[in-house]
Design an enzyme around this catalytic site. Structure first.
Site, PDB file in Angstrom:
ATOM      1  N   LEU A  45       0.853  -1.190   0.000  1.00 18.82           N
ATOM      2  CA  LEU A  45       0.000   0.000   0.000  1.00 18.82           C
ATOM      3  C   LEU A  45       0.888   1.238   0.000  1.00 18.82           C
ATOM      4  CD1 LEU A  45      -2.775   1.336   0.185  1.00 18.82           C
ATOM      5  CD2 LEU A  45      -2.590   1.177   2.691  1.00 18.82           C
ATOM      6  N   HIS A  75       7.008   3.593  11.242  1.00 14.50           N
ATOM      7  CA  HIS A  75       7.512   4.798  10.593  1.00 14.50           C
ATOM      8  C   HIS A  75       6.420   5.869  10.600  1.00 14.50           C
ATOM      9  CE1 HIS A  75       9.193   7.332   7.380  1.00 14.50           C
ATOM     10  NE2 HIS A  75      10.324   6.679   7.517  1.00 14.50           N
TER      11      HIS A  75
END
Length: 339
Positions: A126, A230
């Site tokens: 994604l 992240h």
């Protein structure tokens, strides 16, 4: 309008651009034209249903701007991970060191290398280009996978996982990998990540420590990022948490990013995905919906205005939306309301 569809060979040049934009740590989109070409070919065979071994199916899709034909993002499903190449994780557990004689009782966290998720279905790849992250593209590219799985559930495993990108700095350096590199690998994170993206995992078996690692022995920086994602991955994780995905102690062996999981039948979008007949006219007081056709080989998904008539098992959409989905009056579509 953004239309999600199976990737085609002519998309390769744009796919390579997206691979470069995705950055270090995005293993499923390596900057390697030959490998991306093989991924495209595998995806084509998967959507066509012509694979000799269906467990190796890989469904790679792109979101395309119908006005400009620009690819704005990617998304994918791997039917059964680890079936043709080992899938490694660390599991975060604990051991107890206890001495009744001395009155000592200490719990220690350990990381154990495993292949526990072999055979599960993975949602992956994604990625949405920066300019399109404020609109509907991200939600469409994420949730269209669940509409496809709801319609074709026999093609997928009962457990679905997603590996989330872990913490790394602007130079692609992972604090977790820095400790492993120093003690075991002598190989920097971008190189290890790139080799894994190419499918070259032999070095993991050869160099990875064979015994559990005591977390307390890691550097403070490495300990702090275990199970963390992240910054750019936070929105994707938030979407999956709304769907019912949760961490179960498994983390990536390179950056210690969490792997989240959910039973296929418990995924919110799978549970709430409606199967409705198409009524092509002008929606009155329509709402923004996510919709897909029920084809596999000609799969299409869009975010567009529509009106749901539950009593009649219908969804009212305009002709432009019907054209984008490749459906006609009376055809069946999958429909999701926004989370």
């Amino acid at each position: 309008m953004i239309v999600v569809r199976p990737i085609q060979p002519e998309d390769l040049a744009q796919l390579l651009v997206l691979a470069k934009e995705s950055g270090t740590g995005f293993t499923s989109l390596p900057v390697n034209e030959a490998l991306l070409q093989r991924k495209v070919a595998l995806s084509q065979s998967s959507f066509a249903g012509t694979l000799d071994n269906p467990s190796q199916a890989y469904y790679l899709m792109v979101g395309e701007d119908s006005d400009t034909q620009q690819i704005v993002g990617t998304t994918a499903i791997e039917a059964a991970v680890g079936s043709h190449s080992p899938l490694y994780h660390y599991h975060l557990g604990q051991v107890i060191h206890c001495s009744h004689q001395l009155g000592v009782h200490n719990a220690a966290q350990i990381l154990t290398l495993n292949n526990d998720y072999t055979g599960t279905t993975e949602i992956c790849t994604l990625f949405v280009r920066e300019a399109f992250r404020r609109g509907m593209a991200g939600r469409l590219l994420s949730r269209c996978r669940f509409m496809l799985m709801a319609e074709h559930c026999a093609l997928f495993a009962s457990i679905v996982i997603a590996e989330m990108r872990g913490v790394s700095d602007e130079n692609g350096r992972s604090p977790f990998w820095a400790w492993l590199e120093q003690h075991f690998f002598s190989l920097d994170f971008p190189t290890a990540d790139y080799l894994t993206g190419l499918g070259n995992k032999q070095f993991i078996a050869e160099l990875m420590p064979k015994y559990p690692i005591y977390v307390s022995l890691l550097s403070p920086q490495a300990q702090q990022v275990i199970g963390k994602v992240h910054d750019k991955t936070q929105p994707a994780l938030a979407l999956l948490e709304k769907e019912g995905f949760y961490p179960n102690g498994y983390v990536d062996i390179f950056d210690a990013g969490p792997t989240v999981q959910c039973h296929l039948s418990h995924i919110r979008s799978v549970q709430t995905c409606l199967r409705l007949q198409v009524d092509i006219s002008q929606p009155i007081a329509g709402q923004q919906l996510l919709m897909s056709n029920i084809s596999l080989g000609q799969y299409r998904a869009v975010a567009a205005s529509g009106s749901i008539a539950i009593k009649h098992s219908k969804v009212v959409i305009n002709q432009a939306t019907a054209n984008a989905l490749g459906v006609n009056q009376g055809d069946t579509v999958r429909v999701l309301t926004l989370l």
